[in-house]
Each structure stands twice: as structure tokens, then as C-alpha cells.
Design a protein around this motif. Structure first.
Motif, PDB file in Angstrom:
ATOM      1  N   MET A 264      19.018  35.496  -7.456  1.00  0.00           N
ATOM      2  CA  MET A 264      18.386  36.459  -8.355  1.00  0.00           C
ATOM      3  C   MET A 264      19.388  36.957  -9.391  1.00  0.00           C
ATOM      4  O   MET A 264      19.048  37.160 -10.563  1.00  0.00           O
ATOM      5  CB  MET A 264      17.814  37.628  -7.550  1.00  0.00           C
ATOM      6  N   THR A 265      20.642  37.152  -8.974  1.00  0.00           N
ATOM      7  CA  THR A 265      21.670  37.583  -9.920  1.00  0.00           C
ATOM      8  C   THR A 265      21.863  36.534 -11.006  1.00  0.00           C
ATOM      9  O   THR A 265      21.968  36.853 -12.194  1.00  0.00           O
ATOM     10  CB  THR A 265      23.003  37.822  -9.189  1.00  0.00           C
ATOM     11  N   ARG A 266      21.932  35.262 -10.604  1.00  0.00           N
ATOM     12  CA  ARG A 266      22.086  34.188 -11.598  1.00  0.00           C
ATOM     13  C   ARG A 266      20.885  34.151 -12.546  1.00  0.00           C
ATOM     14  O   ARG A 266      21.026  33.835 -13.728  1.00  0.00           O
ATOM     15  CB  ARG A 266      22.242  32.838 -10.885  1.00  0.00           C
ATOM     16  N   LEU A 267      19.708  34.471 -12.008  1.00  0.00           N
ATOM     17  CA  LEU A 267      18.516  34.508 -12.848  1.00  0.00           C
ATOM     18  C   LEU A 267      18.663  35.574 -13.933  1.00  0.00           C
ATOM     19  O   LEU A 267      18.316  35.357 -15.102  1.00  0.00           O
ATOM     20  CB  LEU A 267      17.291  34.803 -11.974  1.00  0.00           C
ATOM     21  N   ALA A 280      19.952  28.374 -21.252  1.00  0.00           N
ATOM     22  CA  ALA A 280      20.618  28.645 -19.981  1.00  0.00           C
ATOM     23  C   ALA A 280      19.633  28.521 -18.829  1.00  0.00           C
ATOM     24  O   ALA A 280      18.522  29.041 -18.906  1.00  0.00           O
ATOM     25  CB  ALA A 280      21.238  30.041 -19.988  1.00  0.00           C
ATOM     26  N   ASP A 281      20.043  27.818 -17.802  1.00  0.00           N
ATOM     27  CA  ASP A 281      19.290  27.710 -16.555  1.00  0.00           C
ATOM     28  C   ASP A 281      20.260  27.179 -15.516  1.00  0.00           C
ATOM     29  O   ASP A 281      20.530  25.984 -15.453  1.00  0.00           O
ATOM     30  CB  ASP A 281      18.093  26.775 -16.710  1.00  0.00           C
ATOM     31  N   SER A 282      20.812  28.083 -14.710  1.00  0.00           N
ATOM     32  CA  SER A 282      21.899  27.699 -13.803  1.00  0.00           C
ATOM     33  C   SER A 282      21.455  26.789 -12.672  1.00  0.00           C
ATOM     34  O   SER A 282      22.288  26.285 -11.926  1.00  0.00           O
ATOM     35  CB  SER A 282      22.561  28.962 -13.226  1.00  0.00           C
ATOM     36  N   GLN A 283      20.135  26.555 -12.529  1.00  0.00           N
ATOM     37  CA  GLN A 283      19.664  25.602 -11.532  1.00  0.00           C
ATOM     38  C   GLN A 283      19.421  24.222 -12.115  1.00  0.00           C
ATOM     39  O   GLN A 283      19.498  23.216 -11.402  1.00  0.00           O
ATOM     40  CB  GLN A 283      18.372  26.115 -10.884  1.00  0.00           C
ATOM     41  N   VAL A 284      19.124  24.169 -13.409  1.00  0.00           N
ATOM     42  CA  VAL A 284      18.785  22.889 -14.044  1.00  0.00           C
ATOM     43  C   VAL A 284      19.893  22.411 -14.978  1.00  0.00           C
ATOM     44  O   VAL A 284      20.313  21.243 -14.921  1.00  0.00           O
ATOM     45  CB  VAL A 284      17.452  23.013 -14.815  1.00  0.00           C
ATOM     46  N   LEU A 285      20.387  23.304 -15.843  1.00  0.00           N
ATOM     47  CA  LEU A 285      21.421  22.916 -16.803  1.00  0.00           C
ATOM     48  C   LEU A 285      22.795  22.994 -16.137  1.00  0.00           C
ATOM     49  O   LEU A 285      23.608  23.875 -16.426  1.00  0.00           O
ATOM     50  CB  LEU A 285      21.369  23.817 -18.035  1.00  0.00           C
ATOM     51  N   ILE A 301      26.160  25.513 -19.963  1.00  0.00           N
ATOM     52  CA  ILE A 301      26.106  24.512 -18.894  1.00  0.00           C
ATOM     53  C   ILE A 301      26.865  25.037 -17.684  1.00  0.00           C
ATOM     54  O   ILE A 301      28.042  25.403 -17.779  1.00  0.00           O
ATOM     55  CB  ILE A 301      26.680  23.165 -19.372  1.00  0.00           C
ATOM     56  N   ALA A 302      26.170  25.076 -16.554  1.00  0.00           N
ATOM     57  CA  ALA A 302      26.736  25.659 -15.334  1.00  0.00           C
ATOM     58  C   ALA A 302      27.596  24.651 -14.587  1.00  0.00           C
ATOM     59  O   ALA A 302      27.389  23.429 -14.672  1.00  0.00           O
ATOM     60  CB  ALA A 302      25.604  26.165 -14.437  1.00  0.00           C
ATOM     61  N   GLU A 303      28.566  25.207 -13.843  1.00  0.00           N
ATOM     62  CA  GLU A 303      29.450  24.417 -12.963  1.00  0.00           C
ATOM     63  C   GLU A 303      30.170  23.301 -13.712  1.00  0.00           C
ATOM     64  O   GLU A 303      30.273  22.172 -13.220  1.00  0.00           O
ATOM     65  CB  GLU A 303      28.642  23.844 -11.783  1.00  0.00           C
ATOM     66  N   THR A 308      41.197  23.467 -12.908  1.00  0.00           N
ATOM     67  CA  THR A 308      41.403  24.513 -11.893  1.00  0.00           C
ATOM     68  C   THR A 308      40.112  24.845 -11.147  1.00  0.00           C
ATOM     69  O   THR A 308      40.012  25.896 -10.519  1.00  0.00           O
ATOM     70  CB  THR A 308      41.950  25.793 -12.555  1.00  0.00           C
ATOM     71  N   GLY A 309      39.119  23.941 -11.205  1.00  0.00           N
ATOM     72  CA  GLY A 309      37.862  24.164 -10.505  1.00  0.00           C
ATOM     73  C   GLY A 309      36.703  24.303 -11.471  1.00  0.00           C
ATOM     74  O   GLY A 309      36.898  24.409 -12.684  1.00  0.00           O
ATOM     75  N   PRO A 310      35.468  24.313 -10.945  1.00  0.00           N
ATOM     76  CA  PRO A 310      34.298  24.402 -11.831  1.00  0.00           C
ATOM     77  C   PRO A 310      34.097  25.812 -12.378  1.00  0.00           C
ATOM     78  O   PRO A 310      34.119  26.789 -11.627  1.00  0.00           O
ATOM     79  CB  PRO A 310      33.133  23.992 -10.912  1.00  0.00           C
ATOM     80  N   ALA A 311      33.890  25.898 -13.674  1.00  0.00           N
ATOM     81  CA  ALA A 311      33.579  27.183 -14.306  1.00  0.00           C
ATOM     82  C   ALA A 311      32.101  27.487 -14.094  1.00  0.00           C
ATOM     83  O   ALA A 311      31.258  26.584 -14.126  1.00  0.00           O
ATOM     84  CB  ALA A 311      33.897  27.129 -15.794  1.00  0.00           C
ATOM     85  N   ASP A 312      31.783  28.757 -13.874  1.00  0.00           N
ATOM     86  CA  ASP A 312      30.375  29.121 -13.653  1.00  0.00           C
ATOM     87  C   ASP A 312      29.509  28.689 -14.825  1.00  0.00           C
ATOM     88  O   ASP A 312      28.420  28.152 -14.629  1.00  0.00           O
ATOM     89  CB  ASP A 312      30.258  30.630 -13.422  1.00  0.00           C
ATOM     90  N   TYR A 313      29.961  28.960 -16.034  1.00  0.00           N
ATOM     91  CA  TYR A 313      29.298  28.455 -17.240  1.00  0.00           C
ATOM     92  C   TYR A 313      30.375  28.140 -18.271  1.00  0.00           C
ATOM     93  O   TYR A 313      31.371  28.864 -18.373  1.00  0.00           O
ATOM     94  CB  TYR A 313      28.375  29.479 -17.908  1.00  0.00           C
ATOM     95  N   VAL A 314      30.145  27.079 -19.050  1.00  0.00           N
ATOM     96  CA  VAL A 314      30.866  26.887 -20.306  1.00  0.00           C
ATOM     97  C   VAL A 314      29.814  26.897 -21.413  1.00  0.00           C
ATOM     98  O   VAL A 314      28.794  26.208 -21.321  1.00  0.00           O
ATOM     99  CB  VAL A 314      31.673  25.576 -20.333  1.00  0.00           C
ATOM    100  N   LEU A 315      30.040  27.722 -22.429  1.00  0.00           N
ATOM    101  CA  LEU A 315      29.102  27.832 -23.544  1.00  0.00           C
ATOM    102  C   LEU A 315      29.508  26.852 -24.636  1.00  0.00           C
ATOM    103  O   LEU A 315      30.662  26.849 -25.083  1.00  0.00           O
ATOM    104  CB  LEU A 315      29.087  29.257 -24.098  1.00  0.00           C
ATOM    105  N   PHE A 316      28.554  26.019 -25.042  1.00  0.00           N
ATOM    106  CA  PHE A 316      28.799  25.006 -26.068  1.00  0.00           C
ATOM    107  C   PHE A 316      27.964  25.313 -27.305  1.00  0.00           C
ATOM    108  O   PHE A 316      26.735  25.391 -27.231  1.00  0.00           O
ATOM    109  CB  PHE A 316      28.424  23.612 -25.558  1.00  0.00           C
TER     110      PHE A 316
END
Length: 758
Positions: A264-267, A280-285, A301-303, A308-316
């Protein structure tokens, strides 16, 4: 829900049977519609949110009618009882998704399932506030409905993954064949799903007709109950205040027990990014599902993988990786997670298909940090989905840092920047602009020396990184002319993209527009002829708009009571006229509200407007007040009344003439036991009452709250004896309200006519 099941059998909302039947009917209708028509699910959930808000408003003694929008009602509820940010987010999520379902007709089962989950969280909160069990209620886990489109989405994910692999490498014949096979499977699965949903829709239609009739009857009863309750509250104002206080205690207690999960927080965070203009859609994108940047699109784009590991989001922004977002529910110390986002910004792998942001800015290499490394991405964010609260600054809001300079500090924002805003921030050359300002002369502005000094002081303060500054200049010394010169220089040097000129009254905005249309600048052209200036009421911010004139009240509506609020970077400079006022009174309040409302509510609205935009703020004032300095700091330049008199720019005032009346001399006093006339606010009748104690009125406060025409007539007749209506001098008369000002204007006119007719 199987055939024949009633709303009481709902696995997720059965506890609502304790409350008004309309709540359970709407929730159950939403569940029943899920398989055949997920659009209807979200429409019913929006209606559920509206019913809950109306119930809350009635409990709180707030007046509303059929024309009151859900958005406006939630704004007023928040103002009166203080809805917790997560609760507001749940209400708004149901409202927005329901609106999309009505207008776009593209709702999928996944969005409908998320809506059901959000509605359950919201109704649990409501039940804990007003149910018999209170905050001890244990709801159990959410029971997700069977999703008929799950297989189709899995096929689409596999296709996206293969497309991403094919784009990355040229010779992939086997993968291309595999992709083509999946496309055939997708087409078949889509046809089967459409047929299955069509069959289910025909079965559902008969149930829906019967349920809708029941729902309509319950909706009518619900509205009648609300109307009766509102009438009861209207008849007893004291009871209304008590009820509102009780509602506030109960809802805040329920809010403390509200715990939302990571999904829900990610939503919420997805929605914040979408509101700012990002896909943005952290389940699909996600990177793993094949999401990749595309030219002409602004994607979150999530993950996204980094060294140094996956970023929660990178904005392009197109192919430019322009920002990193560290976004997790458990990040209670939001400000403290900026270093994690910075690590991802350093660890980005710059591949041939990406356009590094440092090249876009024109740099030879990435931006160095203070440890020998380099930032590949210029901007970083940290958030946990919670709205910014000043008292919990480090634990809330969206924290942001521009990594391009070691001296740039992180700060809290209300929202994410838009793609255009970040690109403008990336490419706008502040150093070049400030160098141009240093070289630019001011002779063509035809300013007085102290006005030039005021402009220079503001420019130097901003060049040093000061984001708030105050200019204190005595009344009559040309603040507006000074600010026109400052605005023109900012725009000419391209130091700022767009300036908001903020006033607290329409009259001041009209005066400013007159000055923008008339005061000559270069080549004898006024500001409005050189740059696009939007007038009061014209709130559509277009790309070519360089100056927007607006009242605080209109910006409150535009920001906090609109489905399409401005982005936080729509204005990167705000100039506040008459900043000493504090903008404490909402000009649309009635006289009665002016007397009883707490002005601090409206001061906070003013602060919220200023704090909303990620902008440099410049305040103008003649008399800096305490709250002015709290916002803008100490004046960077002061030109006092005494200095202006000494320099012969102002004429010193004569000793004041004080008018004394019997009322002001003796005041208003009632003895204990004295009989007075009192208006019964419930019936409107005048009743007699005996005072239990002495009663005194402070005359100044009394005159501001009780406007007596006879008293004002006496004062105006005396003023008319002293003033020359045709002279060059200016006289300011301070009035309590707009209506009072209109009365004084009329009485003065009558007094001058009487003198003229002798």
C-alpha cells in the motif's frame, strides 16, 4: 461472491454490518462486480469513500450539500478534525481511481483489487473509530478475490522481458521466435478472458439490477438520515462543537492503530510520482519485468540494478537517468536515507543506450563527490509515502538533494519534481545567470539609488544560496517599482524559469497588473510586453508563462482542492507583496466567521502555499512582523521611513489627530445582576437575561467585530473636515472588513458632498 450471497457474507467487509447499511451494500457490490466488471468495482468504492466522508462530516457538524465535491469535503474535514496523512491518502486513492474508472474505461483487475484492499484499510480505520470494539478490533488478513487476468499479465511480462533482451542484443533469433509464440498465446488468452468476463457479466447483470434497487433505496434513507442529523446539529451549535471534538479524538485514536503494508505504501508513492508527471507502477514497471527507458517518455522504473544493489526507482526523462528514489515504508528516518540514494546515484552502470545527465549539462565527466567517486545521476530522493509534517521533518515528506555540488544540502519537499522541472534544473546555468546579473547595469530601469541597493542585496543573498530573503522598505518608497526591476533582471538573465507574484487581496493583484502593464523598462516597454504575464484568475500555467499574479486564496484552492494541482517546480521564485500582513484572514469568510475563526488556520494556509513550491521566496514589507521574519528571515535590506524622509523622498507626517468618542473614553461595562437583551441564535428571538458577573468589552476589539454605522458616520464627518479629496496627498484608512471599507467609502462620499453643498 457466489450467487445468492448477501452483503453480510462478505469476507473483507462483514464488520460494516454494525454501521449504516449503505456502507456494506456499496462494499459488497464492489466485490460482486470484480470478476465481470472491475470498472464498476472502483466506481462503487469511490461511492463508498464519499459515503464515509459524508458520514464523518455530519458527525463533525460540517455543512455540505449535493454540490459539495468529495475533494472539497475532504479538505474541510482535514481542516476541522485533522485526518492523518495515510487516511487522506486512502480517501484520495479511492476518489482518483473511481474517477479514472468513470472517464477512462481502462480499469484492469489488478487496479480493482488494489482498490478493494485500500477500501478495506479505510473501513477498518472507520470501524475502529466508531465501532463497538474500538481500536481493539482485529480484522484478520485481506482475502483477495480470484483474478481472472493474472495469466494474461504474466504473459505480458514475459513478452516485455524478451523485448528488452532483444533490444539489448542484436542476434537473438531464438528469443524472437519465443517472443512471437508468447504473442500468439497472449492473443488467445485475451480472447478467452474477454469471453469469460462477458459470460460472467450476463450472469452478474440480473444480480446487479436487484442489488442496485436495494442500494438506491438505502442511499435515499442514508441521505435523509444525514439531512436530519445536520438539522439537529444546526439547532444546537454547542452540541456540534462537542461532537466535533469527540470525532477528532476517535479518528485520531483509530489512526494510531492504522498500519499499512509495504504494497500500500508503494501504491501511494507510485501515485505521488504519477501526480508529478512520471509513468510509475512499482509492480509492473520494473527492470526484471522488462521495463526500460524510452525516448519521449518519462518513466519511474523500479528495482533498477546498480553496482551497489537495486535502486527502488530510477527516474528517466527519455533516455536520461536523472534521479534516484529510495522509497521504503520502514524508512522512518527519511532524511537519513539520502546517503543510500546517493550510493545508487554513484553506482549506476552507464550503458551505450543511455544518455548520461552530465553530458546533457555539458560536463566532461560525472560530478565528483568528496571521496574520490562520481555521481552518475544528479538528483536523489528519499521518502516513505508520508506527507511532510514540519514537527516530524526528518520522518516525513520527500527529501531531496542536488548532488552536483558538495555544498548543496538535502531538504524536504511536499511532492516530487516533474520531468520538465528536473530537466530545467539540470540545464539552467545558475552561475552564468548570476555572472550576467553582476555585469548587467540598471540605468535603463530608472530606479532610485536605494531601490537599486535593494535589488542588489536580494540578488547577492540568493547567489549565496539563501532561499528566503526579505526586503523592508517604507510605505511610499516604491516597493512595486523595485520588484518589477528585480523580476525583469531575474527573467532577462534566465536565473528563474517562472515567478509567482503572490498577494492577499485581489485589489493588490490588480494594482500590480497595472504596474506590470505601464512601468517602462528597456526600450520603453513594460514587463507585460516583454514577458508573458498571467493575470488574476488565469491559473493555467503554460510553458510561455513567465509571471503569474495570484491571491493566496486562489492558490490554496489550486493546490489543495484540485485534482490537477501545480507541480512543486511550476514556480521556482515566489515574490510576496505586503509580506507583513501574514495573510491571516481568508477573504472569502463571512463576517461571522471572521469573528470566531482562529486566524492561525489561515496563516498556516499561507505557509502551506509558500512551502508547497520548491522555490526561492522574496518578501516585501514596510513593517516586518515576527511571523514575517520566521518565514523570510531578517531583512537583507532595509530602507526606513526616517531614511526616506532624510533623503527627501517622503514628507514627514504631522502629529496625529485623535478622535475621542464617549464610547472610546468610557468603554462598555455591565454590572453584575444587570438585565441585558440577548439574541437566541437557535430561534433568532431577543430574550432578557440577568448577568451573573460583571462584563467588560475591550473597545478596539468591539469596533472590529461590531460595525456600527452611526459611529462610523461621526468619524467620517470629522475626517472630511481635515482631508482634501482633490489634493495630491494620500490618506490610508484601515478598515476591519471589505464590507466595512465599502461603508466608510460611502459615508466619506456623503460627508464630502455635504461639505461641498455647504
Amino acid at each position: 461472491m457466489a450467487d445468492g450471497q448477501g452483503p453480510e457474507s462478505s469476507a473483507n467487509f462483514a464488520f460494516l454490518s454494525e454501521h449504516n447499511p449503505i456502507f456494506l451494500q456499496l462494499a459488497s457490490s464492489a466485490e460482486r462486480a470484480f470478476f465481470p466488471d472491475p470498472n464498476t468495482t472502483l466506481i462503487k468504492l469511490r461511492q463508498l469513500g464519499e459515503a464515509l466522508a459524508q458520514d464523518l462530516a455530519t458527525r463533525s457538524g460540517l455543512e455540505f450539500d449535493s454540490n459539495t465535491s468529495q475533494e472539497n469535503l475532504l479538505y474541510r474535514l482535514n481542516r476541522e478534525i485533522g485526518l492523518e496523512p495515510d487516511v487522506r491518502n486512502l480517501f484520495h486513492l479511492l476518489r482518483k481511481e473511481g474517477n479514472k474508472a468513470v472517464h477512462e474505461f481502462q480499469t484492469q483487475h489488478r487496479e480493482a483489487k488494489q482498490g478493494l484492499k485500500a477500501a478495506r484499510d479505510l473501513t477498518i480505520w472507520y470501524h475502529r473509530a466508531f465501532g463497538k470494539q474500538g481500536t481493539s478490533f482485529k480484522p484478520g488478513p485481506f482475502v483477495p478475490p480470484t483474478d481472472p487476468s493474472q495469466k494474461l499479465r504474466e504473459l505480458q511480462t514475459q513478452i516485455d522481458q524478451l523485448n528488452a533482451e532483444l533490444a539489448a542484443q542484436s542476434d537473438q533469433h531464438d528469443k524472437a521466435a519465443q517472443r512471437d509464440k508468447l504473442l500468439e498465446d497472449e492473443k488467445l488468452e485475451y480472447q478467452q478472458l474477454a469471453e469469460l468476463m462477458d459470460q460472467e457479466a450476463r450472469r452478474f447483470e440480473q444480480q446487479a439490477l436487484a442489488a442496485e434497487a436495494t442500494l438506491e433505496a438505502e442511499r435515499k434513507v442514508f441521505q435523509e438520515q444525514l439531512t436530519a442529523k445536520q438539522a439537529e446539529i444546526e439547532a444546537n451549535k454547542t452540541q456540534a462543537e462537542s461532537q466535533r471534538s469527540d470525532v477528532k479524538v476517535k479518528t485520531q485514536s483509530a489512526s494510531q492503530a492504522l498500519v499499512l503494508d509495504e504494497e500500500m505504501t508503494r501504491l501511494f508513492i507510485d501515485q505521488m510520482l504519477v501526480d508529478a508527471g512520471w509513468e510509475a507502477d512499482s509492480q509492473v514497471l520494473t527492470y526484471s519485468s522488462g521495463a526500460r527507458p524510452e525516448k519521449g517518455k518519462n518513466k519511474a522504473i523500479a528495482e533498477w540494478p546498480t553496482q551497489t544493489g537495486p535502486a527502488d526507482y530510477v527516474l528517466f526523462a527519455g533516455m536520461v537517468p536523472i534521479a534516484v528514489v529510495e522509497a521504503k515504508r520502514e524508512n522512518t528516518n527519511v532524511a537519513g536515507m539520502i546517503p543510500q540514494a546517493e550510493r545508487y546515484a554513484k553506482g549506476l552502470n552507464v550503458t551505450a543506450d543511455l544518455s548520461p545527465a552530465w553530458q546533457i549539462q555539458g560536463c566532461a565527466t560525472a560530478w565528483p563527490d568528496n571521496t574520490g567517486g562520481h555521481y552518475q545521476i544528479p538528483f536523489v530522493y528519499s521518502c516513505n509515502g508520508r506527507e511532510y509534517v514540519k514537527q516530524l521533518a526528518e520522518q516525513s515528506g520527500i527529501w531531496f538533494r542536488d548532488t552536483r555540488k558538495p555544498s548543496n544540502l538535502s531538504r524536504a519537499l511536499q511532492k516530487f519534481h516533474s520531468p520538465d522541472g528536473l530537466l530545467d534544473r539540470l540545464t539552467r546555468d545558475q552561475q552564468k545567470a548570476e555572472a550576467l546579473l553582476e555585469k548587467e547595469g540598471m540605468a535603463y530601469l530608472k530606479l532610485r539609488d536605494y531601490q537599486e541597493k535593494a535589488i542588489t542585496a536580494a540578488e547577492h543573498a540568493i547567489a549565496k544560496g539563501q532561499r528566503e530573503c526579505l526586503l523592508a522598505m517604507a510605505t511610499g518608497t516604491g516597493k512595486t517599482r523595485t520588484i518589477i526591476g528585480l523580476m525583469y533582471r531575474f527573467l532577462k538573465a534566465e536565473r528563474f524559469k517562472r515567478i509567482l507574484f503572490l498577494v492577499d487581496r485581489s485589489a493588490l493583484g490588480t494594482q500590480a497588473m497595472d504596474a506590470f502593464n505601464e512601468a517602462p523598462l528597456e526600450q520603453n516597454q513594460p514587463l507585460s510586453k516583454i514577458y508573458n504575464v498571467n493575470e488574476l484568475g488565469d491559473m493555467a500555467v503554460e510553458a510561455e508563462t513567465r509571471v503569474q499574479v495570484a491571491t493566496v486564496q486562489s492558490m490554496v484552492k489550486r493546490i489543495f482542492m484540485s485534482d490537477t494541482p501545480p507541480t512543486v517546480d511550476d514556480f521556482d521564485c515566489i515574490i510576496v507583496d505586503e509580506a507583513h500582513r501574514g495573510y491571516t484572514l481568508d477573504q472569502e469568510m463571512t463576517e461571522g466567521e471572521l469573528a470566531v475563526r482562529d486566524p492561525s488556520q489561515y496563516l498556516s494556509s499561507y505557509r502551506r502555499v509558500l512551502d508547497y513550491f520548491d522555490a526561492v521566496k522574496v518578501g516585501l514589507t514596510a513593517t516586518p512582523a515576527k511571523h514575517t521574519s520566521e518565514i523570510f528571515g531578517k531583512p537583507v535590506y532595509t530602507y526606513s521611513y526616517r531614511e526616506a524622509v532624510a533623503d527627501d523622498w517622503l514628507i514627514d507626517h504631522e502629529p496625529p489627530i485623535r478622535y475621542e468618542t464617549l464610547l472610546s473614553q468610557k468603554g462598555i461595562h455591565f454590572e453584575s445582576g444587570e438585565t441585558v437583551s440577548v439574541i437566541n441564535t437557535a430561534t433568532g428571538e431577543i430574550e432578557s437575561s440577568e448577568l451573573e458577573d460583571e462584563l467588560d468589552f475591550e473597545v478596539d476589539a468591539f469596533n472590529r467585530r461590531v460595525i456600527n454605522e452611526k459611529f462610523n458616520r461621526v468619524i467620517c464627518e470629522q475626517l472630511a473636515q481635515e482631508l482634501d479629496p482633490f489634493g495630491d496627498e494620500k490618506t490610508m484608512i484601515f478598515c476591519a472588513t471589505d464590507l466595512h471599507a465599502d461603508m466608510v467609502k460611502r459615508l466619506l462620499d456623503e460627508a464630502f458632498v455635504a461639505i461641498h453643498n455647504g
